[in-house]
Design an enzyme around this catalytic site. Sequence first.
Site, PDB file in Angstrom:
ATOM      1  N   GLU B  60       0.821  -1.273   0.034  1.00  0.00           N
ATOM      2  CA  GLU B  60       0.070  -0.049   0.012  1.00  0.00           C
ATOM      3  C   GLU B  60       0.857   1.035   0.078  1.00  0.00           C
ATOM      4  OE1 GLU B  60      -0.863  -2.575   1.645  1.00  0.00           O
ATOM      5  OE2 GLU B  60      -2.865  -3.072   1.055  1.00  0.00           O
ATOM      6  N   HIS B 129     -11.123  -5.200  10.225  1.00  0.00           N
ATOM      7  CA  HIS B 129     -11.621  -5.013   8.879  1.00  0.00           C
ATOM      8  C   HIS B 129     -13.095  -4.565   8.961  1.00  0.00           C
ATOM      9  CE1 HIS B 129      -8.307  -7.801   7.759  1.00  0.00           C
ATOM     10  NE2 HIS B 129      -8.677  -7.649   6.365  1.00  0.00           N
TER      11      HIS B 129
HETATM   12  C1  LIG Z   1      -2.019  -4.216   4.580  1.00  0.00           C
HETATM   13  C2  LIG Z   1      -2.708  -5.337   3.904  1.00  0.00           C
HETATM   14  N1  LIG Z   1      -3.158  -5.254   2.729  1.00  0.00           N
HETATM   15  C3  LIG Z   1      -4.146  -5.792   2.186  1.00  0.00           C
HETATM   16  C4  LIG Z   1      -4.697  -6.782   2.930  1.00  0.00           C
HETATM   17  C5  LIG Z   1      -5.842  -7.832   2.125  1.00  0.00           C
HETATM   18  N2  LIG Z   1      -5.503  -9.164   1.991  1.00  0.00           N
HETATM   19  C6  LIG Z   1      -5.799 -10.033   3.099  1.00  0.00           C
HETATM   20  S1  LIG Z   1      -4.956 -11.490   2.873  1.00  0.00           S
HETATM   21  C7  LIG Z   1      -4.389 -10.966   1.626  1.00  0.00           C
HETATM   22  C8  LIG Z   1      -3.246 -11.852   0.460  1.00  0.00           C
HETATM   23  C9  LIG Z   1      -2.290 -12.209   1.472  1.00  0.00           C
HETATM   24  O1  LIG Z   1      -1.608 -13.082   0.683  1.00  0.00           O
HETATM   25  P1  LIG Z   1      -0.223 -13.980   1.474  1.00  0.00           P
HETATM   26  O2  LIG Z   1       0.716 -12.985   2.142  1.00  0.00           O
HETATM   27  O3  LIG Z   1       0.378 -14.724   0.300  1.00  0.00           O
HETATM   28  O4  LIG Z   1      -1.169 -15.020   2.379  1.00  0.00           O
HETATM   29  P2  LIG Z   1      -2.172 -16.025   2.212  1.00  0.00           P
HETATM   30  O5  LIG Z   1      -3.409 -15.366   2.027  1.00  0.00           O
HETATM   31  O6  LIG Z   1      -1.667 -16.739   0.890  1.00  0.00           O
HETATM   32  O7  LIG Z   1      -2.161 -16.919   3.321  1.00  0.00           O
HETATM   33  C10 LIG Z   1      -4.663  -9.800   1.096  1.00  0.00           C
HETATM   34  C11 LIG Z   1      -4.267  -8.737   0.087  1.00  0.00           C
HETATM   35  C12 LIG Z   1      -4.688  -7.062   4.097  1.00  0.00           C
HETATM   36  N3  LIG Z   1      -5.256  -7.797   5.037  1.00  0.00           N
HETATM   37  N4  LIG Z   1      -3.519  -5.944   4.864  1.00  0.00           N
END
Ligand SMILES: Cc1ncc(C[n+]2csc(CCOP(=O)(O)OP(=O)(O)O)c2C)c(N)n1
Lengths: 308, 338
Positions: B60, B129
């Site tokens: 972000e 959230h």
């Molecule tokens: C700072 C932030 N940006 C965006 C999100 C929204 N978000 C939640 S999970 C996710 C994907 C995360 O992917 P990863 O780190 O690979 O973990 P996974 O979900 O695959 O376990 C996103 C973009 C968030 N929770 N926090």
Amino acid sequence: MYEIRRFEDRVNELFARGAIHGTTHLCAGQEALDVSLALELRPTDTVSATYRGHGIALALGMTVHSVLAEIMGKAAGCTGGVGGSMHLSDPDVGLLPTFAIVGAGLPVAAGAALAFQTRGEDRVAVCVFGDGAANIGAFHEALNLAAVWKLPVVFVCDNNVYAEYSRIDVTTPLSDLYRRAGSYDIPGVPVDGMDVAATRAVLAEAVARARAGAGPTLVEAKTYRFAGHSRADQATYRPAGELERWRERDPLTLARVELLATGAATADDLTALEKAVREDLDAVTDTVAALPDPEPATMFHNVRGATA
Amino acid sequence: MARMRVRQAIAAALADAMREDGSVMLFGEDVAAAEGPFKTSEGLLAEFGPLRVRDTPISEMGFVGAAVGAATMGMRPVAEIMFMEFLGVALDQLVTEAATFRYLSNGRVTVPLVVRASTGSGLGFGTQHSQTLENWLTATPGLKVAVPSDAQTAYGLLRAAIRDPDPVAILEPRVLYAERGDCVTGDEGIVPLGTARVVRRGDAVTVVALGQTVRTALGAAERLGTGVEVVDLSTLVPWDRATVLASVARTGRLVVVEEAPASGGWGSEIVAAVTSAAFRALQAPPFRITAPDVPVPYNKGLEARFSPSADEIEYQLRAYLETGEVPDPWWRREGVAA
Ligand SMILES: Cc1ncc(C[n+]2csc(CCOP(=O)(O)OP(=O)(O)O)c2C)c(N)n1
Ligand SMILES: [Mg+2]
């Protein structure tokens, strides 16, 4: 691992039936890492994990009752129903409140390790995070800080190939994230995260290194997310055949083969164990479903402690 | 005029803005190929291509900052923050950089940037959230902040924000994305920043609401019958003093309904300003109906009580109109908290 898998199936069913509201992030396909971590840590160590945290919570020793009750918003849940699926915690098993902000757990784990180092305690902090988290500033700042202060922390990237609906190659110029350790001059170690023995061995070494005061390690467990990102996601963005290929290396199947091959368990043992897990899960589900919701007063509890 | 969901109105506003002006572009997590986590960018990648509609890494600070930089060079980027909490990791770029460039350059470096973020409780997404965090932004000179309440304002405020020469944050109540409403598109559908709308006429009390509390306040007003005037503030910075003061001059009473916890909320600003400017027109003390000063709880029943419900607003307004006194919020009436 079997319990975690069945637990996630159950959460999925309950969600589909409307018995759980909001959202859930399932960890099917990634259980070997959760279990390996729990096996390599001591109760005095501390773990920061993510919203995809049902598996690590159970592996560390939280009960199905406590975790399911929280996910169902019950007063008997680990945070009394105010946290939900994304915010599990239990200091008794070393689990900090799981993080719903991507990457937020890394600096916090470094800080926990800082406390251990400062007080000269024989304790280690571990942070589990996703591949997507390797692109946020907190990842880089935490690794640098931990490296320069030689903190007793292990950063464990659970690379399940996807961050939400984006495949890693769309957002990240390299898919071997362990290589990022080089920028911070700390060891970076990839491991087959579907294989418990391999994962345990790599984690054991990283934890030992941290305990010995030799500083942090970045471990990258190569796993795969069998379910969609969250609740209703059908993951239609996957290339054809990818899920099926990974399913051939389902950590549950691999573990079963290993247990039978080494003679650690017989097929009958495993069948009996699995049956017991299912029966227990059914019983706990019924019990938890009948539990009361929290009183409105609960939302006012623990907002802050007594003023110093 | 067409009937559409709020998320479709947002996609329509983005598409119309991108057709009108080649410098408009969209950044965000899963906004391109997946067409938005809340489907607010349906069709945009197909129509405008990957140079103008970009999926970002989970970075972000990186992509909001990139939007700031692109804006200084004459682009008009729209950066999407999936849940407003994630703006926390990017706040510097918006409040300390983007918001001050005009001031620090004698007006020569401007940042025509839009940051859209989804906000609010009601969907069971849990504490981190579900917050309504307008107050992270409203005290930043140089930044404009607007909050849509239906399809028309979602379309119109976004169009106005994209044309605006300064950074604008549009905070979109997430529970409204699926709501349908009538929406005029094109220039006639634009809702100028800084204009509030009287959405219901009445002469007994002015209720100022914003975002998702507009429909809740309207629901309560319907049950109370005539007398309740509802003003949709629409823009928080700069807010429409003239419309609010004119309404209070007619009704003599002011109630502000906010979704966020009481402390530090924007309603204090409205109440203070109206009290100072129209003290003698007031027939009863102005007050605010807000959430309690707690994080958003997950449990469904608790979450439903957290932000002001139509029942709670109805109760408060009725008591206020009957007694002329400020009623206690539910948690005090029920002896649950002080
Ligand atoms: C700072 C932030 N940006 C965006 C999100 C929204 N978000 C939640 S999970 C996710 C994907 C995360 O992917 P990863 O780190 O690979 O973990 P996974 O979900 O695959 O376990 C996103 C973009 C968030 N929770 N926090
Ligand atoms: Mg991932």
